[in-house]
Scaffold this active site. Structure first.
Site, short mmCIF file in Angstrom:
data_model
loop_
_atom_site.label_atom_id
_atom_site.label_comp_id
_atom_site.label_asym_id
_atom_site.label_seq_id
_atom_site.Cartn_x
_atom_site.Cartn_y
_atom_site.Cartn_z
N ASP A 54 0.82 -1.22 0.00
CA ASP A 54 0.00 0.00 0.00
C ASP A 54 0.85 1.27 0.00
O ASP A 54 0.79 2.09 0.91
CB ASP A 54 -0.94 0.00 1.20
CG ASP A 54 -1.97 -1.11 1.13
OD1 ASP A 54 -3.07 -0.86 0.61
OD2 ASP A 54 -1.67 -2.23 1.59
N HIS A 57 0.54 3.64 -2.35
CA HIS A 57 -0.40 4.69 -2.76
C HIS A 57 0.33 5.88 -3.40
O HIS A 57 0.15 7.03 -3.01
CB HIS A 57 -1.22 5.16 -1.57
CG HIS A 57 -2.28 4.18 -1.16
ND1 HIS A 57 -3.53 4.16 -1.72
CD2 HIS A 57 -2.24 3.17 -0.25
CE1 HIS A 57 -4.24 3.17 -1.16
NE2 HIS A 57 -3.48 2.56 -0.28
N ASP A 71 -1.82 -2.00 -4.35
CA ASP A 71 -2.04 -0.56 -4.21
C ASP A 71 -0.72 0.21 -4.31
O ASP A 71 -0.43 1.09 -3.49
CB ASP A 71 -2.74 -0.23 -2.90
CG ASP A 71 -4.25 -0.42 -2.98
OD1 ASP A 71 -4.74 -0.72 -4.09
OD2 ASP A 71 -4.93 -0.27 -1.95
N HIS A 89 -7.07 -0.31 -5.69
CA HIS A 89 -6.93 1.01 -6.28
C HIS A 89 -6.34 0.94 -7.69
O HIS A 89 -6.69 1.75 -8.54
CB HIS A 89 -6.04 1.90 -5.40
CG HIS A 89 -6.76 2.47 -4.22
ND1 HIS A 89 -6.93 3.83 -4.04
CD2 HIS A 89 -7.36 1.89 -3.16
CE1 HIS A 89 -7.61 4.04 -2.92
NE2 HIS A 89 -7.86 2.87 -2.37
N HIS A 122 -4.41 -9.13 -1.29
CA HIS A 122 -4.86 -7.75 -1.02
C HIS A 122 -6.37 -7.78 -0.83
O HIS A 122 -7.12 -7.58 -1.78
CB HIS A 122 -4.46 -6.83 -2.17
CG HIS A 122 -4.65 -5.37 -1.88
ND1 HIS A 122 -3.61 -4.56 -1.46
CD2 HIS A 122 -5.74 -4.58 -1.94
CE1 HIS A 122 -4.06 -3.34 -1.29
NE2 HIS A 122 -5.36 -3.32 -1.57
N HIS A 128 -4.40 -0.87 6.43
CA HIS A 128 -3.40 0.18 6.58
C HIS A 128 -2.76 0.23 7.95
O HIS A 128 -1.76 0.92 8.13
CB HIS A 128 -4.02 1.54 6.24
CG HIS A 128 -4.13 1.79 4.78
ND1 HIS A 128 -4.11 3.05 4.23
CD2 HIS A 128 -4.24 0.93 3.73
CE1 HIS A 128 -4.21 2.96 2.91
NE2 HIS A 128 -4.30 1.69 2.59
#
Length: 705
Positions: free
Chosen positions: A15, A17, A55, A123, A220, A250
């Protein structure tokens, strides 16, 4: 562990991002700095490869700036002359299903010294006609090894086969399984359906047994949920696994935890950048250095130093002695004091953060018995002192009312996904209008709206329109070959086509519900409040795809066309013939709307590629109105003095006398969309020239006053 030639060293992170808050002047580089630190740690610790748990990008279609920065970081740390000391001994064409079909460091045209293996998350999941994601761009550039991309096939909920990437280093053998993000409800049903998920084991060869392999799974999915159907239970996973890397959540729980009765350990590295300002994100961020030798492993957590400091606090105003409910100044003074203390705490440099950054501050205020204050106005005094002055405060009511529902510890609902309310309101607005559509289903419009907004798919509405028009044309043409369809029957046939598609969805929804029943029986009391499922999990803050589409069904058995989306669930519809959500609402909740006459004429003009002057268009409009006027004599003369209902009031009530009077006009509008250019020309000649006095009508009813 010693004996480096037989020890596989892996740096694990999830993650990242990349591109989060890229338009914020203060926080725009946070995700890139954290990712660059991860790559730097991999270089410093001389790992064999980096393993990412999904992600990598924050947006499904990242901006050019985000792509460029990502490629620059990967190129800097991954392309070098360092030798790669492990081998991939499995069938690489299966592991990496791209055009080249091999691990990137074996390409003779590239010097890859630090391989990166990654799956996709929710995502950056594949989407569009070609089922591609932003990670496919990096894979085509030979910068990452993209695995775990599933082709959902079979019948019912679908079938997947998970093949491992077999890695060999000396006497250490690792089977790396990857499972990219699949909608949680669907994957949950697949795990409970026999033979829907097949785990392929390494073949026995060269005197090796299956037990000699150290099995790692990276996935995920939602992990901590009250509603078991919207998450993946650890007990669904096979017992032969040894180590699991869990992405999407997270909160940093980096220390491996053993699952009782299963025999494997789970690590949850968490995100490297705070995307939702909640208590779980305030914990220190880490990555994991995993050393594997034989069937043994050693984890070492490494703190990230580049992460922006984040402090979280909760305040219950009624419990504060020095706060007067009738004096707002005392409330402001008390909150100011808390913010100043948190800023002071974050400004002190530590060993893990040698350089100080503007901190992120979040205070959850329980204002029961008090009046709220403007968060933006409150944060103005902290501009230049904190990184998020606009949303320092978030107000909530006392949790007592929530506890009466039988579910305790319900917190942070409005903060986990603050955008949920807006998206649900948009969806509800489309449904509340109750517009009677003749061709386009409301469900398709909802999906197109989601893809247009969340996926930045500029062709979403166009593809939706073309797909439904093509289905309607095909149906009408097939019936025209068998029966002669009169002009007056066209609009009836169009409606029948729509009803048949709705019926197909309903049937497939009922079929899919059979798979849901088993999961409902396994639900043992943890589903008292559905909203709780979003609270106990510190997953990413924009998991909107499941929300918007969770209760929707799609056109089952659609004819494949150039605009069909074979992405995850859409591919399932084409291949399995089942609904993509499994909880279709059937025909009772299908809402349709009437076609706007002027839009229909425009669509016909574009489709037939006719170039007409403005005067010709005006004449066509007049002729359309004349058809309406000429249809008036169908009513009895006794109705001439009756008061007509306003266009607004007639919406959603079926056809009635008004629809009968405007029937030929509707026939002309829909025929212009569905029939050929020559048929339109013939209709123009047959229309009456001198109708009775003109009557104004509303054909669209798409505006709500």
């Amino acid at each position: 562990m010693g004996d480096e030639s037989n020890t596989l060293r892996v740096l694990v992170a999830t993650d990242c991002h990349l591109g989060y808050m890229e338009k914020d002047e203060i926080r725009r580089f946070d995700s890139f700095e954290a990712f660059e630190e991860i790559c730097s740690l991999a270089e410093q610790n001389k790992v064999d490869f980096v393993l990412l748990g999904g992600d990598l990008f924050h947006e499904n279609k990242p901006s050019r700036s985000t792509l460029v920065k990502t490629i620059e970081i990967l190129r800097r740390y991954c392309l070098n002359d360092q030798p790669v000391k492990f081998q991939v001994v499995s069938d690489q064409t299966i592991n990496f299903p791209n055009r080249f079909g091999q691990v990137n460091y074996e390409d003779p045209n590239f010097n890859v010294g630090l391989p990166v293996f990654t799956i996709h998350g929710n995502h950056d999941d594949p989407a569009g006609v070609d089922n591609l994601s932003a990670i496919d761009i990096l894979s085509a550039c030979n910068l990452v090894n993209y695995f775990g991309k599933m082709d959902l096939g079979g019948s019912g909920v679908g079938e997947i086969a998970v093949y491992p990437v077999l890695v060999k280093k000396g006497t250490t053998f690792v089977a790396l399984y990857g499972l990219g993000n699949i909608r949680d409800e669907r994957l949950n049903r697949m795990f409970q359906t026999p033979h829907a998920v097949q785990w392929m084991r390494p073949e026995t060869q060269d005197g090796m047994s299956v037990s000699d392999w150290f099995n790692i799974l990276v996935l995920h999915q939602n992990r901590i949920k009250t509603n078991p159907k919207s998450a993946i239970n650890e007990h669904f996973l096979p017992r032969f696994l040894d180590f699991i890397v869990w992405g999407h959540e997270h909160e940093c729980l980096i220390d491996p935890q053993e699952v009782p009765g299963m025999g494997f350990h789970i690590t949850q590295p968490g995100s490297s950048v705070a995307t939702s300002l909640i208590d779980g994100e305030a914990k220190p961020k880490h990555v994991l250095l995993l050393e594997i030798k034989g069937n043994q492993y050693r984890p070492t957590k490494i703190p990230l130093r580049s992460v922006r400091p984040f402090h979280y606090a909760e305040v219950v105003l009624k419990d504060e002695v020095d706060v007067d409910p009738n004096d707002q100044a005392s409330v402001l003074e008390h909150l100011d004091k808390i913010v100043r203390n948190l800023i002071k705490k974050s400004s002190q440099p530590t060993a893990s953060r040698p350089e100080t950054k503007l901190p992120l501050i979040r205070i959850k205020v329980d204002y029961s018995g008090f009046s709220t204050i403007n968060p933006q106005r409150f944060g103005q005094k902290y501009v230049g002192k904190v990184a998020n002055p606009q949303d320092i405060l978030i107000f909530s009511k006392s949790a007592k009312k929530r506890q009466t529902t039988g579910v305790g510890n319900i917190d942070d609902s409005e903060k986990l996904r603050p955008e949920e309310l807006n998206q649900q309101t948009i969806e509800a607005l489309v449904a509340e209008n109750n517009l009677k559509m003749e061709i386009l289903p409301v469900d398709d419009l909802d999906i197109a709206l989601h893809d247009f907004v969340s996926k930045d798919d500029k062709m979403a509405f166009y593809a939706c329109l073309q797909r439904n028009l093509e289905e309607t044309r095909t149906k009408l043409n097939s019936e025209a070959d068998k029966f002669k369809i009169e002009e007056e029957d066209i609009i009836v046939k169009v409606g029948e086509c729509m009803q048949e598609r709705v019926k197909e969805r309903s049937l497939r929804s009922k079929e899919d519900s059979r798979f849901t029943s088993s999961s409902q029986n396994l639900d043992t009391g943890g589903r008292s409040v559905t909203a709780q499922s979003n609270l106990n999990s510190f997953s990413d803050d924009e998991d909107t795809r499941e929300m918007l589409l969770g209760a929707r069904t799609t056109n089952a058995g659609r004819k494949a066309s150039g605009f069909t989306r074979p992405s995850k669930d859409a591919t399932d519809v084409a291949k399995t013939g089942t609904s993509r959500r499994g909880r279709g609402r059937g025909t009772a909740s299908m809402k349709q709307t009437t076609l706007n006459f002027s839009q229909s004429r425009s669509s016909a003009a574009i489709r037939s590629e006719e170039v007409q002057s403005s005067s010709d268009e005006e004449n066509e409009t007049n002729e359309a109105n004349e058809v309406v006027e000429s249809s008036e004599p169908e009513e009895s003369p006794q109705q001439t003095g009756r008061k007509r209902a306003a266009p607004r009031g007639g919406r959603g009530r079926g056809r009635g006398a008004t629809a009968k009077r405007g029937r030929k006009a509707d026939i002309s509008s829909i025929q212009s969309m569905l029939m050929s250019k020559d048929d339109d020309d013939d209709d123009e000649d047959d229309r009456p020239k001198k109708p009775p006095p003109r009557v104004t009508r509303n054909y669209g009813a798409v505006r709500r006053r």
